[in-house]
Design a protein around this motif. Sequence first.
Motif, PDB file in Angstrom:
ATOM      1  N   PRO A 133      41.330   2.504  -3.063  1.00 37.29           N
ATOM      2  CA  PRO A 133      40.476   2.872  -4.193  1.00 37.29           C
ATOM      3  C   PRO A 133      40.704   4.310  -4.626  1.00 37.29           C
ATOM      4  O   PRO A 133      41.417   5.081  -3.962  1.00 37.29           O
ATOM      5  CB  PRO A 133      39.071   2.692  -3.629  1.00 37.29           C
ATOM      6  CG  PRO A 133      39.222   3.020  -2.175  1.00 37.29           C
ATOM      7  CD  PRO A 133      40.598   2.509  -1.790  1.00 37.29           C
ATOM      8  N   ASP A 136      35.870   6.783  -4.169  1.00 35.60           N
ATOM      9  CA  ASP A 136      34.649   6.006  -3.945  1.00 35.60           C
ATOM     10  C   ASP A 136      33.679   6.862  -3.155  1.00 35.60           C
ATOM     11  O   ASP A 136      34.075   7.767  -2.426  1.00 35.60           O
ATOM     12  CB  ASP A 136      34.948   4.688  -3.222  1.00 35.60           C
ATOM     13  CG  ASP A 136      35.257   4.891  -1.753  1.00 35.60           C
ATOM     14  OD1 ASP A 136      34.590   4.273  -0.929  1.00 35.60           O
ATOM     15  OD2 ASP A 136      36.181   5.684  -1.431  1.00 35.60           O
ATOM     16  N   TRP A 150      32.796  -2.348  -5.108  1.00 36.05           N
ATOM     17  CA  TRP A 150      32.397  -1.001  -4.726  1.00 36.05           C
ATOM     18  C   TRP A 150      32.148  -0.178  -5.988  1.00 36.05           C
ATOM     19  O   TRP A 150      32.425  -0.626  -7.098  1.00 36.05           O
ATOM     20  CB  TRP A 150      33.477  -0.348  -3.857  1.00 36.05           C
ATOM     21  CG  TRP A 150      34.720   0.059  -4.586  1.00 36.05           C
ATOM     22  CD1 TRP A 150      35.066   1.302  -5.029  1.00 36.05           C
ATOM     23  CD2 TRP A 150      35.822  -0.793  -4.974  1.00 36.05           C
ATOM     24  NE1 TRP A 150      36.283   1.291  -5.663  1.00 36.05           N
ATOM     25  CE2 TRP A 150      36.771   0.009  -5.644  1.00 36.05           C
ATOM     26  CE3 TRP A 150      36.079  -2.150  -4.828  1.00 36.05           C
ATOM     27  CZ2 TRP A 150      37.956  -0.505  -6.159  1.00 36.05           C
ATOM     28  CZ3 TRP A 150      37.267  -2.660  -5.340  1.00 36.05           C
ATOM     29  CH2 TRP A 150      38.180  -1.855  -5.993  1.00 36.05           C
ATOM     30  N   ASN A 151      31.599   1.030  -5.825  1.00 35.95           N
ATOM     31  CA  ASN A 151      31.449   1.938  -6.963  1.00 35.95           C
ATOM     32  C   ASN A 151      32.383   3.122  -6.799  1.00 35.95           C
ATOM     33  O   ASN A 151      32.640   3.588  -5.680  1.00 35.95           O
ATOM     34  CB  ASN A 151      30.001   2.404  -7.131  1.00 35.95           C
ATOM     35  CG  ASN A 151      29.499   3.227  -5.963  1.00 35.95           C
ATOM     36  OD1 ASN A 151      29.388   2.716  -4.850  1.00 35.95           O
ATOM     37  ND2 ASN A 151      29.174   4.491  -6.195  1.00 35.95           N
ATOM     38  N   GLU A 152      32.897   3.591  -7.914  1.00 32.88           N
ATOM     39  CA  GLU A 152      33.931   4.615  -7.895  1.00 32.88           C
ATOM     40  C   GLU A 152      33.632   5.679  -8.955  1.00 32.88           C
ATOM     41  O   GLU A 152      33.080   5.379  -9.999  1.00 32.88           O
ATOM     42  CB  GLU A 152      35.282   3.958  -8.171  1.00 32.88           C
ATOM     43  CG  GLU A 152      36.478   4.835  -7.889  1.00 32.88           C
ATOM     44  CD  GLU A 152      37.762   4.041  -7.966  1.00 32.88           C
ATOM     45  OE1 GLU A 152      38.608   4.359  -8.845  1.00 32.88           O
ATOM     46  OE2 GLU A 152      37.917   3.085  -7.174  1.00 32.88           O
ATOM     47  N   LYS A 153      34.014   6.889  -8.669  1.00 30.76           N
ATOM     48  CA  LYS A 153      33.738   8.003  -9.564  1.00 30.76           C
ATOM     49  C   LYS A 153      34.714   8.023 -10.728  1.00 30.76           C
ATOM     50  O   LYS A 153      35.922   7.868 -10.558  1.00 30.76           O
ATOM     51  CB  LYS A 153      33.831   9.327  -8.797  1.00 30.76           C
ATOM     52  CG  LYS A 153      33.300  10.538  -9.552  1.00 30.76           C
ATOM     53  CD  LYS A 153      33.261  11.750  -8.642  1.00 30.76           C
ATOM     54  CE  LYS A 153      32.622  12.946  -9.322  1.00 30.76           C
ATOM     55  NZ  LYS A 153      32.508  14.119  -8.420  1.00 30.76           N
ATOM     56  N   SER A 165      29.661   6.968 -12.352  1.00 29.12           N
ATOM     57  CA  SER A 165      29.902   6.117 -11.188  1.00 29.12           C
ATOM     58  C   SER A 165      29.869   4.673 -11.672  1.00 29.12           C
ATOM     59  O   SER A 165      28.821   4.183 -12.094  1.00 29.12           O
ATOM     60  CB  SER A 165      28.834   6.353 -10.116  1.00 29.12           C
ATOM     61  OG  SER A 165      29.023   5.478  -9.026  1.00 29.12           O
ATOM     62  N   ARG A 168      33.606  -1.423  -9.540  1.00 30.20           N
ATOM     63  CA  ARG A 168      34.895  -2.087  -9.543  1.00 30.20           C
ATOM     64  C   ARG A 168      34.781  -3.411  -8.778  1.00 30.20           C
ATOM     65  O   ARG A 168      34.051  -3.498  -7.796  1.00 30.20           O
ATOM     66  CB  ARG A 168      35.960  -1.246  -8.857  1.00 30.20           C
ATOM     67  CG  ARG A 168      36.838  -0.421  -9.792  1.00 30.20           C
ATOM     68  CD  ARG A 168      36.148   0.713 -10.409  1.00 30.20           C
ATOM     69  NE  ARG A 168      37.110   1.633 -11.026  1.00 30.20           N
ATOM     70  CZ  ARG A 168      36.766   2.630 -11.790  1.00 30.20           C
ATOM     71  NH1 ARG A 168      35.513   2.883 -12.057  1.00 30.20           N
ATOM     72  NH2 ARG A 168      37.680   3.425 -12.324  1.00 30.20           N
TER      73      ARG A 168
END
Length: 339
Positions: A133, A136, A150-153, A165, A168
């Motif tokens: 990733p 994250d 997940w969440n990602e910046k 944020s 994905r």
Amino acid sequence: VPDHYTLGYQLFLNGVQHYGTNLWNGVLNYVARNPYTLFPFTIKLHKTTGMGKVKFYHNTMNELRKKWENENAQYLEPTDLRILMTHNRFYTNYRFPNVLSNGNVIYEKSGLDDINRFVMLRPGKKEVRLFTPGFDFGQSLSANDSLICWNEKDYDLRWSNRDYSDIRLYNYKSKKLRLITRKGRYFAPALSPNSKYIVTVRVNEQQQYFLDFFDVKTGKIVKSFHAAHNLFFLTPHWSPDSQHIVVCVLGNRGKSILWINTKTLKYRFLIPFSFAEIKWPVNHGDWVVYTGGYEDKDNLYAVNIYTRKTFRFLNAHFGAVDARFSPNGKKLYFSNYKA
């Protein structure tokens, strides 16, 4: 690995235990009202506790050291624990285990010699890299037999101090990546067991907190939940039948655990509010297992969703986090910190 948040929590808790909840309110108010004074934080802390910040730090560490040394001398390792990962040459973290129907385990791996990656471990075989990733947040990871969420910046192309944020969704069988949200403020997404929905924490620009439910196929919000008193949600998880959400909440009275019906959005509290550090609740059957810092280290606790009786489920040597049940509920996987 303990970090500045863990250190800050131990210092904060020690102050509350010895001087009450008004200690830090008083210190911060003094700092705000005397911004041009030299060392206002230390001045007010010394007036209240008789100690400056350095002495307060050492006093807290000495108390914790004595307590932990005594606990370490009396500790007995549980005999029914099985360690999945063997020794690594470099220090390595294995976080957020997700157990698949075939017994494989997907988790986030990071270490001194490598960046964060999503990895799958097959029983009796070598681990397989599934995806690397971006930035994250290391708060959660949700996976099933085909998907990882997940969440990602994300960053604003124009304004350097504005970031986002976003969620994905990666299908590791078809190798396809989807962006569920764009320019959002979403955290700790969790896939439902039936793979139809994603529940995630949303924070708007007015600092209001919500649980949003996304349809996986359409990527659209199907419902949203906001608790009374604007409680802040942390790491929601689904029940095995997808009928309930269990989530830690933070409010003016500390932390608690909510049990939410996903159809009616009615909820109830499973444990009283307290300033003890609790996190990562997961459910199977009549029980919710969560990590609690009641004894100055992270142990696993269980609370009955009907009687609300709570007991310590596992006494870890140094700390246990990220608990997750196997699909049949017969096994519990977790990250076990080793010094």
